[in-house]
Structures are given as C-alpha cells and as structure tokens.
Design an enzyme around this catalytic site. Structure first.
Site, PDB file in Angstrom:
ATOM      1  N   TYR A 108       0.829  -1.205   0.000  1.00 43.43           N
ATOM      2  CA  TYR A 108       0.000   0.000   0.000  1.00 43.43           C
ATOM      3  C   TYR A 108       0.863   1.254   0.000  1.00 43.43           C
ATOM      4  CZ  TYR A 108      -3.808  -3.152   1.244  1.00 43.43           C
ATOM      5  OH  TYR A 108      -4.722  -4.164   1.263  1.00 43.43           O
ATOM      6  N   SER A 109       1.900   1.266   0.771  1.00 40.45           N
ATOM      7  CA  SER A 109       2.736   2.462   0.842  1.00 40.45           C
ATOM      8  C   SER A 109       3.760   2.516  -0.287  1.00 40.45           C
ATOM      9  CB  SER A 109       3.441   2.541   2.192  1.00 40.45           C
ATOM     10  OG  SER A 109       4.261   1.414   2.387  1.00 40.45           O
TER      11      SER A 109
END
Length: 146
Positions: free
Chosen positions: A60-61
């Site tokens: 996600y990051s």
C-alpha cells in the site's frame, strides 16, 4: 462487533478488517488517499466500533496499483444487478450484501477499504444481513472466472 478466530489460533479478530490502502500521504498514491488527520479520525471510529483487525500490507505504501481485475467487465454487470436486487430486498446497501456473501462463503474477516467513517458503519450494519443458500447461488450463478 462480532469476532472470529484468526485461522487455527486463539487470536480473536473482528469480522470486519480495515483495508489500510486508503491511508498514507494524501496525493502521493491515489487521489482518494486520506491524509494523517483524516486517517486518525477513521481509524479511531473503526476502533470505537470494535474493529481490531487492520490490513497494513507493505504494498500500500509502495504505490502499487491494481490491474484490470479492478475494472468491472460487462459480464460482471449481471452480478452487480443481482447484488442491487438483493440489497433492495434486504433493505440494505450493496456493500452489505457483498460482505454477507463473504461471510456465507466462510471468509472470517473481509477487508473493507473505506475512506469515510460511514463506510465502517455500513460494514458493521452488514453483520445484520444473512444470505440464504439460495441467494448465494443466485449471486454466483452468472460468474465466469477471468
């Protein structure tokens, strides 16, 4: 909130999992990524609802994007129509029918990627929706693997 065991462990997790793909530095990954302040507000609300399971995948990051599997293909529109029909029949929202389907299929804690507190309120409301075996078959009938 309702809880279930994580796999074969004795760890109790909420039957709703917060998908943290909506959280991070606003504007760097997705247009809908929440900033730190909004993230704190949504996370606090989820915790207040009793949600204790958060999906914090490293991807996600890292800015990974989903592929064509996120696009609704025309053949999937019949399933969407059936979800809407069942939602109207149950007096619920379409996402509540989707969560109820996951639970009917034995998924312990579906990941909910919400950007608003109301998304988690709606997810918690899905705990009141139970699909019959016939409704599950009705939803799955038009599905073709792709």
């Amino acid at each position: 909130m309702e809880y279930t065991k994580l796999g074969s462990t004795d760890i109790k997790i909420s039957k709703i999992c917060v998908g943290c793909m909506s959280f991070g530095k606003a504007g760097t990954m997705h247009d809908w990524t929440l900033d730190e302040s909004a993230t704190e507000e949504v996370v606090k609300h989820a915790l207040d609802l009793g949600i204790n399971f958060f999906d914090t995948a490293n991807g996600y990051s890292a800015g990974t994007l989903r592929s064509k599997t996120d696009r609704i293909e025309m053949r999937d529109m019949e399933i969407v129509r059936r979800i809407q029909e069942l939602a109207e029949g149950h007096g619920s929202k379409m996402q509540q029918i989707a969560l109820a389907w996951h639970w009917a299929k034995g998924v312990a804690s579906p990941i909910v990627g919400g950007t608003k507190m109301s998304h988690y309120d709606d997810a918690a409301g899905a705990l009141d929706v139970t699909l019959t075996p016939e409704e599950v078959v009705y939803l799955e009938e038009p599905y073709l693997p792709h």
